[in-house]
Design a protein around this motif. Structure first.
Motif, PDB file in Angstrom:
ATOM      1  N   THR A 174      24.327  33.309  43.835  1.00 43.55           N
ATOM      2  CA  THR A 174      24.809  32.742  42.572  1.00 43.55           C
ATOM      3  C   THR A 174      25.730  33.698  41.813  1.00 43.55           C
ATOM      4  O   THR A 174      26.249  33.328  40.763  1.00 43.55           O
ATOM      5  CB  THR A 174      23.624  32.377  41.649  1.00 43.55           C
ATOM      6  OG1 THR A 174      22.842  33.558  41.400  1.00 43.55           O
ATOM      7  CG2 THR A 174      22.757  31.305  42.285  1.00 43.55           C
ATOM      8  N   GLN A 175      25.914  34.905  42.344  1.00 44.48           N
ATOM      9  CA  GLN A 175      26.741  35.905  41.676  1.00 44.48           C
ATOM     10  C   GLN A 175      28.040  36.122  42.455  1.00 44.48           C
ATOM     11  O   GLN A 175      28.050  36.080  43.695  1.00 44.48           O
ATOM     12  CB  GLN A 175      25.983  37.234  41.561  1.00 44.48           C
ATOM     13  CG  GLN A 175      24.701  37.140  40.753  1.00 44.48           C
ATOM     14  CD  GLN A 175      24.963  36.803  39.301  1.00 44.48           C
ATOM     15  OE1 GLN A 175      25.808  37.419  38.645  1.00 44.48           O
ATOM     16  NE2 GLN A 175      24.214  35.826  38.768  1.00 44.48           N
ATOM     17  N   GLN A 203      31.114  35.051  34.367  1.00 42.38           N
ATOM     18  CA  GLN A 203      31.009  36.185  35.283  1.00 42.38           C
ATOM     19  C   GLN A 203      32.372  36.852  35.482  1.00 42.38           C
ATOM     20  O   GLN A 203      32.475  38.081  35.507  1.00 42.38           O
ATOM     21  CB  GLN A 203      30.443  35.744  36.634  1.00 42.38           C
ATOM     22  CG  GLN A 203      28.983  35.347  36.590  1.00 42.38           C
ATOM     23  CD  GLN A 203      28.412  35.129  37.988  1.00 42.38           C
ATOM     24  OE1 GLN A 203      28.683  35.902  38.908  1.00 42.38           O
ATOM     25  NE2 GLN A 203      27.619  34.078  38.150  1.00 42.38           N
ATOM     26  N   LEU A 204      33.402  36.052  35.605  1.00 38.83           N
ATOM     27  CA  LEU A 204      34.739  36.602  35.831  1.00 38.83           C
ATOM     28  C   LEU A 204      35.230  37.407  34.635  1.00 38.83           C
ATOM     29  O   LEU A 204      36.012  38.352  34.800  1.00 38.83           O
ATOM     30  CB  LEU A 204      35.724  35.471  36.148  1.00 38.83           C
ATOM     31  CG  LEU A 204      35.531  34.778  37.500  1.00 38.83           C
ATOM     32  CD1 LEU A 204      36.384  33.518  37.588  1.00 38.83           C
ATOM     33  CD2 LEU A 204      35.874  35.719  38.648  1.00 38.83           C
ATOM     34  N   LYS A 205      34.755  37.060  33.421  1.00 36.28           N
ATOM     35  CA  LYS A 205      35.160  37.792  32.223  1.00 36.28           C
ATOM     36  C   LYS A 205      34.692  39.240  32.255  1.00 36.28           C
ATOM     37  O   LYS A 205      35.213  40.081  31.512  1.00 36.28           O
ATOM     38  CB  LYS A 205      34.619  37.103  30.972  1.00 36.28           C
ATOM     39  CG  LYS A 205      35.344  35.822  30.598  1.00 36.28           C
ATOM     40  CD  LYS A 205      34.735  35.207  29.341  1.00 36.28           C
ATOM     41  CE  LYS A 205      35.419  33.887  28.985  1.00 36.28           C
ATOM     42  NZ  LYS A 205      34.787  33.265  27.801  1.00 36.28           N
ATOM     43  N   LEU A 213      36.762  47.135  39.645  1.00 33.97           N
ATOM     44  CA  LEU A 213      35.933  46.031  40.093  1.00 33.97           C
ATOM     45  C   LEU A 213      34.453  46.150  39.753  1.00 33.97           C
ATOM     46  O   LEU A 213      33.755  45.158  39.697  1.00 33.97           O
ATOM     47  CB  LEU A 213      36.061  45.882  41.623  1.00 33.97           C
ATOM     48  CG  LEU A 213      37.486  45.665  42.145  1.00 33.97           C
ATOM     49  CD1 LEU A 213      37.561  46.008  43.615  1.00 33.97           C
ATOM     50  CD2 LEU A 213      37.925  44.235  41.908  1.00 33.97           C
ATOM     51  N   ASN A 214      33.971  47.366  39.563  1.00 33.11           N
ATOM     52  CA  ASN A 214      32.534  47.573  39.412  1.00 33.11           C
ATOM     53  C   ASN A 214      32.087  47.412  37.958  1.00 33.11           C
ATOM     54  O   ASN A 214      32.085  48.357  37.185  1.00 33.11           O
ATOM     55  CB  ASN A 214      32.142  48.964  39.927  1.00 33.11           C
ATOM     56  CG  ASN A 214      32.364  49.090  41.419  1.00 33.11           C
ATOM     57  OD1 ASN A 214      32.205  48.127  42.159  1.00 33.11           O
ATOM     58  ND2 ASN A 214      32.729  50.273  41.864  1.00 33.11           N
ATOM     59  N   TYR A 215      31.712  46.187  37.603  1.00 33.10           N
ATOM     60  CA  TYR A 215      31.259  45.911  36.248  1.00 33.10           C
ATOM     61  C   TYR A 215      29.739  46.013  36.126  1.00 33.10           C
ATOM     62  O   TYR A 215      29.201  46.024  35.021  1.00 33.10           O
ATOM     63  CB  TYR A 215      31.704  44.518  35.799  1.00 33.10           C
ATOM     64  CG  TYR A 215      31.317  43.409  36.750  1.00 33.10           C
ATOM     65  CD1 TYR A 215      30.024  42.908  36.778  1.00 33.10           C
ATOM     66  CD2 TYR A 215      32.248  42.876  37.627  1.00 33.10           C
ATOM     67  CE1 TYR A 215      29.670  41.906  37.654  1.00 33.10           C
ATOM     68  CE2 TYR A 215      31.901  41.867  38.507  1.00 33.10           C
ATOM     69  CZ  TYR A 215      30.612  41.389  38.515  1.00 33.10           C
ATOM     70  OH  TYR A 215      30.255  40.401  39.397  1.00 33.10           O
ATOM     71  N   SER A 216      29.017  46.089  37.242  1.00 38.49           N
ATOM     72  CA  SER A 216      27.554  46.065  37.202  1.00 38.49           C
ATOM     73  C   SER A 216      26.934  47.455  37.164  1.00 38.49           C
ATOM     74  O   SER A 216      25.750  47.581  36.843  1.00 38.49           O
ATOM     75  CB  SER A 216      27.016  45.316  38.428  1.00 38.49           C
ATOM     76  OG  SER A 216      27.433  45.953  39.626  1.00 38.49           O
ATOM     77  N   GLU A 217      27.704  48.517  37.460  1.00 40.03           N
ATOM     78  CA  GLU A 217      27.108  49.852  37.531  1.00 40.03           C
ATOM     79  C   GLU A 217      26.871  50.475  36.162  1.00 40.03           C
ATOM     80  O   GLU A 217      26.125  51.434  36.024  1.00 40.03           O
ATOM     81  CB  GLU A 217      28.009  50.784  38.347  1.00 40.03           C
ATOM     82  CG  GLU A 217      29.302  51.132  37.642  1.00 40.03           C
ATOM     83  CD  GLU A 217      30.136  52.142  38.408  1.00 40.03           C
ATOM     84  OE1 GLU A 217      30.665  53.066  37.784  1.00 40.03           O
ATOM     85  OE2 GLU A 217      30.264  51.988  39.629  1.00 40.03           O
TER      86      GLU A 217
END
Length: 305
Positions: A174-175, A203-205, A213-217
């Motif tokens: 889903t991600q 999510q794209l925002k 690219l790494n928005y989750s770290e």
């Protein structure tokens, strides 16, 4: 709009009208001939104007006060169009290289061949995105030295650091995920319907507030106000190649050191970009980010001590 020659002509028209607003139609056609060696007929020019508005949302309007044409689009819209035209030109160069590789090698000295190797996948990936079709491919993982097959819903393509990435949702997930297109092979467009990009806008925002690219770290969800001191000469380069869209540069007094501010979530890619600037910049705040850059520099120094 897949014809490279048409797109190059549109690009020349937009550049000309943007650079010299107020030219009338005859002057535009003369400048196209003199500056770009393009022999464009009146009827072709009218058709090109319609295509620019229809396909790219760029309207070339006649101003009755100046008796000439100008473009009323925002700078962002124009930059997006110029970037698309640049990509199309790169794709054309790649295709010509496939047909005549020896001539290609003489004309082009690519810094990173992967920037060209992924271009061949653009046509089928964009086609799949347009048709809302899932795709399957083989992806090579450099870090883990593994090869894996994926089935994904392709959403869009994103460029970062001269590489192109497919943003997609893997089947059963889903991600959104990033797939470097230079690492993909055996791409196949499937008959099954893909997920819609509209369902993943939130999510794209997340890409908007990071470099790369790494928005989750980055564990802290809030956007930080980053302030760095930059040498006057470095400010010129930062203005010409911004590290992030939030970047703002302020000159120092008497051509001395100035400041650069960012509003973003400082991930690893941003840290690397700051370190690449060497002794031409100094992080001022926040203090925790200054300490983190200082720690990187200290560890690097120990390697050479």
């Amino acid at each position: 709009m897949s014809n490279y020659k048409i797109l190059k002509r549109l690009n020349c028209i937009v550049k000309l009208v943007d650079s010299y607003p107020g030219l009338n139609k005859t002057q535009i056609l003369e400048r196209l001939q003199n500056d770009y060696a393009l022999d464009v007929a009146m009827r072709t020019f009218e058709s090109d104007k319609r295509n620019l508005e229809l396909y790219f949302g760029i309207a070339i309007m006649y101003n009755y006060k100046t008796r000439g044409y100008n473009i009323e689009e925002s700078e962002d819209a124009l930059n997006q169009f110029f970037k698309f035209a640049k990509f199309a030109s790169m794709a054309e160069i790649y295709e010509s290289g496939i047909k005549d590789y020896k001539a290609f090698q003489k004309r082009i000295i690519p810094e990173d061949s992967s920037g060209f190797s992924g271009v061949r996948h653009f046509k089928e990936l964009i086609y799949a995105i347009s048709l809302l079709r899932k795709v399957s491919f083989i992806k090579e993982n450099y870090y883990g030295d593994t090869i894996k097959r994926y089935i994904v819903s392709p959403l869009c393509l994103k460029e970062y650091s001269n590489r192109w990435y497919l943003i997609a949702v893997a089947e059963g997930e889903t991600q959104i995920r990033n797939f470097g297109i230079d690492r993909l092979s055996k791409i196949e467009i499937l008959n099954s319907k893909s997920l819609k990009i509209e369902d993943f806008q939130e999510q794209l925002k997340q890409y908007d507030t990071v470099v790369g690219l790494n928005y989750s770290e980055y564990p802290n969800k809030k956007v930080e106000n980053i302030v760095i001191k930059a040498h006057y000469n470095q400010l010129k380069y930062l203005r010409s190649l911004p590290l992030h869209k939030s970047q703002e540069c302020v000159n120092g007094i008497n051509n001395d050191w100035g400041t650069v501010t960012f509003k973003l979530k400082p991930n690893y890619e941003f840290e690397i970009q700051i370190l690449k600037l060497g002794n031409m910049v100094e992080v001022l705040k926040p203090q925790w980010f200054r300490d983190k850059i200082k720690k990187h520099i200290s560890e690097m120094y120990q390697l050479y001590n």
